[in-house]
Design a protein around this motif. Structure first.
Motif, PDB file in Angstrom:
ATOM      1  N   HIS A 174       0.848  -1.271  -0.146  1.00 21.75           N
ATOM      2  CA  HIS A 174      -0.062  -0.029  -0.250  1.00 21.75           C
ATOM      3  C   HIS A 174       0.480   1.312  -0.164  1.00 21.75           C
ATOM      4  CE1 HIS A 174      -3.014   2.750   0.999  1.00 21.75           C
ATOM      5  NE2 HIS A 174      -2.334   3.241   1.739  1.00 21.75           N
ATOM      6  N   LYS A 175       0.895   1.525  -0.652  1.00 21.06           N
ATOM      7  CA  LYS A 175       1.417   3.334  -1.503  1.00 21.06           C
ATOM      8  C   LYS A 175       1.041   4.478  -0.579  1.00 21.06           C
ATOM      9  CE  LYS A 175       5.184   1.056  -3.042  1.00 21.06           C
ATOM     10  NZ  LYS A 175       5.801   0.351  -2.485  1.00 21.06           N
ATOM     11  N   VAL A 199      -0.821   8.542   0.353  1.00 22.61           N
ATOM     12  CA  VAL A 199      -0.866   9.495  -0.015  1.00 22.61           C
ATOM     13  C   VAL A 199      -0.706  10.526   0.135  1.00 22.61           C
ATOM     14  CG1 VAL A 199      -1.608  10.621  -2.581  1.00 22.61           C
ATOM     15  CG2 VAL A 199      -0.872   8.434  -2.603  1.00 22.61           C
ATOM     16  N   GLY A 238      -4.165   5.830   0.060  1.00 24.64           N
ATOM     17  CA  GLY A 238      -3.333   5.783  -1.377  1.00 24.64           C
ATOM     18  C   GLY A 238      -3.356   4.883  -2.508  1.00 24.64           C
ATOM     19  N   LEU A 239      -2.970   4.626  -2.762  1.00 18.92           N
ATOM     20  CA  LEU A 239      -2.703   3.202  -4.212  1.00 18.92           C
ATOM     21  C   LEU A 239      -2.477   2.268  -3.410  1.00 18.92           C
ATOM     22  CD1 LEU A 239       0.156   4.265  -6.922  1.00 18.92           C
ATOM     23  CD2 LEU A 239      -1.916   5.501  -6.102  1.00 18.92           C
ATOM     24  N   GLN A 297      -2.679  -1.752  -2.405  1.00 17.95           N
ATOM     25  CA  GLN A 297      -1.833  -2.731  -2.733  1.00 17.95           C
ATOM     26  C   GLN A 297      -2.492  -3.816  -3.612  1.00 17.95           C
ATOM     27  OE1 GLN A 297      -1.830  -4.690   1.103  1.00 17.95           O
ATOM     28  NE2 GLN A 297      -3.300  -6.375   1.370  1.00 17.95           N
ATOM     29  N   ASN A 356      -2.941  -3.650  -7.021  1.00 17.75           N
ATOM     30  CA  ASN A 356      -2.961  -3.203  -7.997  1.00 17.75           C
ATOM     31  C   ASN A 356      -2.496  -3.781  -8.302  1.00 17.75           C
ATOM     32  OD1 ASN A 356      -4.253  -0.702  -7.528  1.00 17.75           O
ATOM     33  ND2 ASN A 356      -2.686   0.686  -6.911  1.00 17.75           N
ATOM     34  N   VAL A 411      -5.353   1.320 -11.261  1.00 19.46           N
ATOM     35  CA  VAL A 411      -4.631   1.597 -10.540  1.00 19.46           C
ATOM     36  C   VAL A 411      -5.781   2.284  -9.417  1.00 19.46           C
ATOM     37  CG1 VAL A 411      -3.568   4.210  -9.895  1.00 19.46           C
ATOM     38  CG2 VAL A 411      -3.037   2.936 -11.083  1.00 19.46           C
ATOM     39  N   ASP A 412      -5.929   1.721  -8.478  1.00 18.11           N
ATOM     40  CA  ASP A 412      -6.760   1.938  -7.547  1.00 18.11           C
ATOM     41  C   ASP A 412      -6.803   2.630  -6.157  1.00 18.11           C
ATOM     42  OD1 ASP A 412      -9.879   0.890  -8.500  1.00 18.11           O
ATOM     43  OD2 ASP A 412      -8.094  -1.104  -7.935  1.00 18.11           O
ATOM     44  N   ILE A 413      -7.139   3.091  -5.819  1.00 12.47           N
ATOM     45  CA  ILE A 413      -7.265   3.661  -4.266  1.00 12.47           C
ATOM     46  C   ILE A 413      -7.953   3.390  -3.497  1.00 12.47           C
ATOM     47  CG2 ILE A 413      -6.158   6.022  -5.234  1.00 12.47           C
ATOM     48  CD1 ILE A 413      -9.059   7.922  -4.531  1.00 12.47           C
TER      49      ILE A 413
END
Length: 159
Positions: free
Chosen positions: A9-10, A12, A37-38, A40, A42, A47-49
């Protein structure tokens, strides 16, 4: 506590002091942060948040940290709001719900509807609904503050 940025998980947008405001668990919570964030899950080209609750055991980041798509977070907020509204008048029913019609509402979403109902499959529903109502009442100040804040922000955003 700083939220890790090296995992799947990134983050943001973060709230790294969540343990200080985590409702009745404030200042004694294993939920150390929230992030948007982005996701995990994906895949390449997709790209899902997501929203994530970051839990920490005191030694390491917990596998019990939860990640949810944003629409599910909002669906949970809708469910909380509708439940609070329901329990304002639930005292009118013996056992806190209409046993002949346990459906509370149908909320239109995406061309269909989310059915909100009392869970009659719960074999302990009589006891559990009373406990739920009491816990909801006990948490009213915390929940109402957050719902008012959400309402204000949504109004400011034009919703």
């Amino acid at each position: 506590m700083k939220i890790p940025t090296n995992l799947k998980h990134k983050p943001v947008i973060v709230a790294e002091n969540y343990e200080e405001v985590d409702g009745k668990y404030a200042y004694n919570s294993d939920a150390k942060g929230l992030s948007l964030g982005l996701a995990q899950w994906n895949d390449r080209g997709k790209v899902d948040i997501s929203a994530k609750v970051w839990r920490h055991t005191g030694d390491k980041w917990s596998r019990q940290s939860e990640e949810l798509p944003l629409h599910r977070v909002l669906d949970l907020a809708i469910l909380i709001g509708r439940s609070k509204l329901y329990f304002k008048d639930a005292y009118k029913y013996e056992g806190l719900y209409d046993k002949e019609n346990p459906q509370i509402d149908r909320i239109g979403l995406q061309g269909d509807a989310m059915t909100v109902a009392v869970c009659e499959d719960n074999q302990m529903i009589g006891e559990d609904i009373e406990l739920f109502q009491q816990a909801l009442a006990d948490s009213d100040e915390l929940l109402s503050e957050r719902l008012r804040t959400l309402s204000r922000i949504l109004k400011e955003a034009g919703y």
